[in-house]
Scaffold this active site. Structure first.
Site, PDB file in Angstrom:
ATOM      1  N   ASP A 180       0.862  -1.194   0.000  1.00  0.00           N
ATOM      2  CA  ASP A 180       0.000   0.000   0.000  1.00  0.00           C
ATOM      3  C   ASP A 180       0.902   1.249   0.000  1.00  0.00           C
ATOM      4  OD1 ASP A 180      -2.009   2.038   1.521  1.00  0.00           O
ATOM      5  OD2 ASP A 180      -3.116   0.512   0.426  1.00  0.00           O
ATOM      6  N   TYR A 314      -2.974  10.859   0.727  1.00  0.00           N
ATOM      7  CA  TYR A 314      -3.608  10.718  -0.583  1.00  0.00           C
ATOM      8  C   TYR A 314      -3.568  12.042  -1.341  1.00  0.00           C
ATOM      9  CZ  TYR A 314      -5.463   6.151   0.675  1.00  0.00           C
ATOM     10  OH  TYR A 314      -5.586   4.834   1.041  1.00  0.00           O
ATOM     11  N   HIS A 367      -4.712  -7.975  -0.019  1.00  0.00           N
ATOM     12  CA  HIS A 367      -4.010  -6.722   0.207  1.00  0.00           C
ATOM     13  C   HIS A 367      -3.194  -6.704   1.492  1.00  0.00           C
ATOM     14  CE1 HIS A 367      -3.361  -2.457  -0.389  1.00  0.00           C
ATOM     15  NE2 HIS A 367      -3.792  -2.204   0.831  1.00  0.00           N
TER      16      HIS A 367
END
Lengths: 396, 396
Positions: A180, A314, A367
């Site tokens: 990630d 982000y 994930h």
């Protein structure tokens, strides 16, 4: 020179626990028309059940005690242009001679406890494989680290924190592992601090677009003439589906982090829903218990800076796309592909990321590889660090 | 045949007002690093100020009394495949002979009270211009209308509700006005129920992509050979910026309505931030008072189905985009362009939407035209309906 390291024991105040319970008592749930399955988002019965348990039955102090079984510390790290940030981390040394220092970097909605299953295996002194000293930090703005006090904190700064932490712990040669955001950050760490300090880096989420002529002319030509495999086609279709249907949270977080942050900071039921969706959708047949979910989300709810801080990465990444392509590094690079992770990347493209010396495609796992498939991930990390190109760096 | 119309007076129970106040008292705000301007989302000082006022100082009962100055009703409307929905609406007749029935359709995050400034002007019996009977509904899932009880309620169904409401009120000939979702819904009402019932439709947000060969070959060819004006170029650049930065809320609402819904239902502070961002960013120099904002957001907070219901229209539209784009209709169509609205559409493209008989580009005004520039919008509606092609259908 005096250092600022202090032992850390997680101990959320009674007041914070009461505040959470009061807010949960006041939860107002969304209405729920018939037929709204997971396509529409988290079905309401899940939220109701988890909120009821969180309010009454879930034992945070027991979860805290389990977390505190891992040795934790805080320390001040200076970040150029951002002053000092107090960083929280797990640090466990192996008893073995010649153990390799490893920095584990989490992502969103992950946290430092994603290391909890792989840490005992990595530091264990049994068996014929490399051993590791493990450092798992809370990224700035996550878990129990301070958040940056201004905007503009980018991968370069996250990388600086990770690197300076390793140096501060006396590790001037180390390896990294991440998925990630941990992938992006460790890629930057390898680029800026390898191969001088970083001797290898491994990711469970090798994510990149196709090779470009500018970055990698030979690979680009190869890309032009190589047909996609059937698996590639299927994988890229999955990527398209993810873009079309699963990326909404990312759009909100990367464009207006303070607006979505206002919601996440104030509503525990909402925060639960927002994160739970990812815990369910991004794994491969992993059966979370309710208490496991609640312990996970409580770390976000009780985090030092609050949940809103965690989504700013982000914004900074989206507004600086060049940060995702740091200069190519010769640092040995290992990639593990897990089939149910959110992005699929063809093998040929992975070669553009770095100096690929180890690659494997698994049949199971999603994930949260360190959490879902700890043995498989540890096997891959060991295999990478057993290669001569890495071993020789630690036996010098 | 008996009808189900009942007079409606908005009267939120005391318990609901207390509950909101309790939740506001327990608000937890996001952290707020330095320098986080509107680029990052709603700056925290705005949220704090508004929450403090909402808790203490804002008089909901006074706002309610202002809302109740408008004659409101509820009535059951049968929707094919969805059973009966109880619909809330404002209905004010003009005293003038030959007044034209007008249906006003709001969008998101709008509501029926967006009609409040234009209604007195439209229904007024003074002056030598077209007069109107005004109907402004709460769309299903918004304001004080019921929400659909199952999934799949698309634009076609919203159009059906609007049309059946007009028929139920005895209006066999009427015109429609709308922006935001009101644009899409009005366009569908015009196509499916005009020209037999719908004699004209007007929008303040004509939104479309370029003409396509399939839909309109002649217009498409014209599009290919017509250069963009400098204004077009500038406008389309603004659209690009909108797509890159302004649509995070659209993405999450159209893919995961129940997940974002959990947050919006539970956090009044978060709901406030989520909506307030639009009220500020989408207008043209409109100076909201804090109480005006709180009245607006309170309608969402106290809405019959709750705020989560209001975002499902995004999901249904996104997952069946084609179904919401009806073919060209000969019903007379008027378009008003407001410079600070969220989308810019070149005039040539607008011709693909319908039978443009009236078009104007304004120098001032944004997304909430009826609320920001009521006189200008009313001028446009009157001008459209005074054209012979429309006025001949009514006794005016």
């Amino acid at each position: 020179m005096p250092h600022s390291e202090k032992p850390f024991k997680l101990s959320v105040t009674d007041a914070e626990i009461d505040d959470l319970r009061k807010k949960l008592d006041l939860t107002r749930f969304p209405d729920h028309p018939d037929g709204m399955d997971w396509q529409y988002g988290v079905p309401i019965e899940n939220v109701r059940r988890l909120v009821a348990r969180w309010k009454d039955g879930f034992d945070w102090r027991a979860a805290e005690a389990r977390i505190n079984q891992l040795p934790q510390f805080t320390r001040d790290i200076e970040v150029e242009g951002f002053g000092t940030l107090n960083i929280h981390y797990v640090h466990k040394k192996s008893d073995a001679k010649g153990a390799i220092p490893l920095l584990f970097v989490h992502g969103w909605p992950g946290h430092f406890m994603e290391v909890s299953k792989i840490l005992p295996l990595l530091t264990s002194d049994t068996g014929d494989h490399p051993r590791f000293h493990v450092v798992a930090l809370s990224l700035p703005g996550f878990g129990f680290s301070e958040a940056p006090k201004k905007g503009g904190f980018r991968f370069r700064q996250f990388a600086e924190v990770g690197h300076k932490l390793m140096l501060a712990l006396g590790y001037d040669k180390y390896v990294t592992q991440g998925g990630d955001w941990g992938y992006f950050i460790t890629r930057s760490i390898a680029s800026y601090y390898g191969p001088k300090n970083v001797k290898a880096w491994h990711t469970n989420m090798p994510y990149t677009g196709p090779p470009t002529f500018a970055a990698n002319p030979l690979l680009y030509l190869q890309y032009l003439v190589t047909p996609l495999s059937a698996e590639d086609v299927k994988g890229l279709q999955r990527n398209d589906y993810w873009d079309a249907e699963r990326k909404g949270y990312m759009w909100a977080q990367q464009t207006k982090p303070q607006t979505i942050g206002s919601l996440l900071a104030d509503s525990p039921a909402g925060l639960l829903t927002w994160i739970y969706e990812k815990l369910i959708e991004s794994v491969d047949d992993y059966h979370w218990t309710d208490d496991e979910v609640l312990a996970w989300i409580s770390i976000y709810w009780f985090s030092r800076a609050g949940p809103a801080a965690s989504v700013r990465i982000y914004y900074e990444s989206y507004h600086h796309p060049e940060d995702s392509r740091p200069p190519w590094s010769s640092t040995p690079f290992g990639a593990s592909h897990f089939p149910k992770d959110v992005f699929y990347t063809p093998d040929l493209w992975v070669r553009a990321i770095g100096n690929l010396v180890y690659e494997v495609r698994h049949e199971f796992g999603g994930h949260f590889a360190a959490y879902e498939k700890p043995e498989a991930l540890v096997k891959d990390i060991r295999a990478l660090c057993k290669l001569d190109v890495v071993v020789k760096e630690f036996t010098k | 045949m008996p009808h189900s119309e009942k007079p409606f007076k908005l009267s939120v129970p005391d318990a609901d007002i207390d509950y909101l106040r309790k939740k506001l008292e327990f608000t937890r705000f996001p952290d707020h690093p330095d320098g986080m301007d509107w680029q990052y989302g709603v700056p925290i000082e705005n949220v704090r100020r508004l929450v403090a006022r909402w808790k203490d100082g804002f008089d909901w009962r006074a706002a309610e009394a202002r809302i109740n100055q408008f004659p409101q009703f509820t009535r059951d409307i049968e929707v094919e495949g969805f059973g009966t929905l109880n619909i809330h609406y404002v209905h004010k007749k003009s005293e003038a002979k030959g007044a034209i029935p007008l249906l006003f359709v709001h969008g998101w995050p709008g509501h029926f009270m967006e009609v409040s400034k234009i209604l007195p002007l439209l229904t007024s019996n003074a002056g030598h211009h077209a007069k109107f009977h005004v109907v402004a509904l709460s769309l299903p899932g918004f304001g004080f209308s019921e929400a659909p009880k199952k999934k799949g309620f698309k634009i076609r169904q919203f159009a059906e509700v609007g049309h059946k409401l007009m028929l139920a009120l005895g209006y066999n000939k009427y015109v429609v006005q709308g922006g935001d979702w009101g644009f899409t819904i009005s366009r569908n009402i015009a196509y499916y129920y005009g020209p037999e019932y719908v004699k004209a439709w007007h929008t303040n947000m004509p939104y479309t992509g370029p003409p396509t060969f399939a839909a309109d070959p002649l217009l498409y060819l014209q599009y290919l050979v017509t250069p963009l004006s400098p204004q077009d170029v500038q406008g389309l650049k603004r659209n690009e910026h909108w797509y890159a930065e302004g649509r995070g809320f659209t993405w999450i609402q159209q893919t995961r309505p129940q997940t974002i819904g959990s947050l919006l239902a539970d956090s009044p502070t978060g709901l406030l931030a989520w909506i307030y961002e639009k009220l500020i960013v989408w207008v043209d120099h409109y100076h909201w008072t804090d109480d005006e904002v709180l009245e607006w957001v309170s309608i969402y907070w106290y809405s019959r189905a709750g705020p989560a219901a209001s975002v499902r229209i995004y999901y249904e539209y996104y997952h069946d985009f084609e179904a919401s784009q009806p073919p060209w209709s000969p019903v007379p169509f008027g378009a008003s362009h407001f410079p600070k609205d969220v989308f810019y559409s070149p005039s040539l493209w607008v011709r693909a939407l319908g039978n443009v008989v009236y078009e104007v580009r304004h120098d001032v005004g944004g997304h909430f035209a009826a609320h920001e520039q009521p006189e200008i919008l009313v001028d446009d509606i009157r001008a459209l309906c005074e054209l012979e092609v429309v006025s001949k259908e009514f006794d005016y």
